[in-house]
Design an enzyme around this catalytic site. Structure first.
Site, short mmCIF file in Angstrom:
data_model
loop_
_atom_site.label_atom_id
_atom_site.label_comp_id
_atom_site.label_asym_id
_atom_site.label_seq_id
_atom_site.Cartn_x
_atom_site.Cartn_y
_atom_site.Cartn_z
N ILE A 60 38.91 43.14 30.74
CA ILE A 60 39.23 41.48 29.99
C ILE A 60 40.03 41.35 29.43
O ILE A 60 41.03 39.85 30.18
CB ILE A 60 38.34 41.61 29.26
CG1 ILE A 60 38.00 39.51 29.17
CG2 ILE A 60 38.28 41.67 27.66
CD1 ILE A 60 37.50 39.19 30.26
N TYR A 61 41.60 42.25 28.77
CA TYR A 61 42.42 41.85 28.69
C TYR A 61 43.47 41.30 29.90
O TYR A 61 44.11 42.16 30.49
CB TYR A 61 43.50 42.86 27.50
CG TYR A 61 43.02 43.68 26.53
CD1 TYR A 61 41.29 43.08 25.92
CD2 TYR A 61 43.26 44.64 25.96
CE1 TYR A 61 41.15 42.85 24.83
CE2 TYR A 61 42.57 44.48 24.35
CZ TYR A 61 41.46 44.54 24.43
OH TYR A 61 40.50 44.64 23.24
N SER A 62 44.00 39.74 29.34
CA SER A 62 45.31 39.14 30.64
C SER A 62 43.90 39.17 32.10
O SER A 62 45.35 39.98 33.00
CB SER A 62 45.83 39.77 30.33
OG SER A 62 46.65 38.80 29.59
#
Length: 326
Positions: A60-62
């Site tokens: 989900i990070y960026s």
């Protein structure tokens, strides 16, 4: 650098883990304070030079950009057999059915997507990012076991849930002869200690490695409360965690400053040393976005706080509402 075994496994990890939520794409809609690839790569390279071999990211990070940047750096600068890479799944990657959660379908798809972005054959530690209230835990644990047996993952971990949920998942795995979790990535720092009530005793009893996220309370433990940074002003997630307890937390931040001054060290080192002296903590996850952040953190490994200093730091704390577990 010092290394420890990750819980009851035989795998060695550095006592500092580099968290990569701050690396990615500021235009992705995830977090506008993220660094792009050009600014991120030198930080990861410096971490490797300092002996850090433990790296944490998430799909989900960026929305995948963090995994791509981390994968590029580690493939260019590191020996794969020496490093430990953790990534996570659960959060929705887009507004569409089956794009998040911990169903068998979602996990099988997301592990392949993470491996593709990282450009790696396997992940050392695959972590469920939250508890999925809409998928039977039996389905999740069997899927994770099958992913481990496929060779795509070496170990599995969990993050940010209630102790009863973690215990239930472990019991389901043990009952069925499936792979059990070896780590717990939870919210723990001097400003938020609710995990000390149930989760930490459970992890100590079961020899589960604790790898706390937000060990510096999104920077609040490293500076005067009034000091502002871009992240401080724009990180809405951090604001939701800490802004409602500002009054009581200011007293703790002040005591961190006092103890740091007495030792002649940085405040970040005191906050990290407090964590590292906990029996269950293997490696706090440092969200460094500058090489100096890493250099500032490392001396915490050797800093020893006295029992009186620990009592002094902990004394102002009052119960907080639970954040992290959902």
């Amino acid at each position: 650098m010092e290394y420890v075994k990750l819980g009851h496994t035989g795998m060695d990890v550095s006592k500092i883990c580099l968290g990569t939520m701050g690396f990615g794409d500021p235009n992705s809609g995830f977090n506008e304070w993220a660094l792009g690839e050009k600014e991120s790569l030198p930080v990861i390279k410096k971490a490797l030079e300092l002996g850090i071999n433990f790296f944490d990211t998430a799909n989900i990070y960026s929305y995948g950009a963090s995994e791509k940047i981390l994968g590029k750096a580690l493939n260019d600068y590191a020996n794969r057999d020496e490093i430990v890479v953790a990534t996570k799944a659960y959060m929705k990657m887009k507004k569409a059915p089956n794009s998040g959660g911990l169903s068998r379908k979602a996990l099988f798809h997301q592990i392949d997507q993470s491996l593709k972005r990282l450009n790696m054959d396997y992940i050392d530690l695959y972590i469920i990012h939250r508890w999925d209230y809409h998928t039977p835990i039996e389905e999740t644990m069997e899927a994770l076991h099958d992913i481990v047996k496929s060779g795509k993952v070496r170990y599995i971990g969990a993050s940010a849930m209630y102790a009863w949920q973690f215990a239930k998942a472990q019991a389901v795995a043990e009952k069925n002869g499936w792979t059990k979790f070896v780590s717990m990535q939870n919210h723990l720092n001097l400003l938020y200690r609710e995990e000390e009530r149930e989760m930490l005793p459970l992890c100590e009893d079961q020899r589960i490695a604790v790898t706390p996220y937000s060990p510096l309370a999104a920077g609040r433990l490293t500076r005067d409360w009034e000091a502002a940074t871009k992240r401080f002003l724009t990180d809405t997630t951090a604001k939701s965690k800490y802004d409602t307890t500002e009054k009581q937390d200011k007293a703790i931040v002040q005591r961190v400053a006092e103890v740091a001054a007495n030792h002649g060290v940085l405040r970040a080192q005191v906050a990290l040393a407090w964590l590292l002296q906990k029996e269950t903590v293997a490696a706090p996850i440092i969200g460094a976005t500058k090489e100096s952040h890493l250099l500032d953190a490392l001396p915490a490994i050797e800093l020893r706080l006295s029992a009186d200093e620990i009592i002094y730091l902990e004394e102002p704390y009052i119960p907080h509402r639970v954040v992290g577990a959902i």
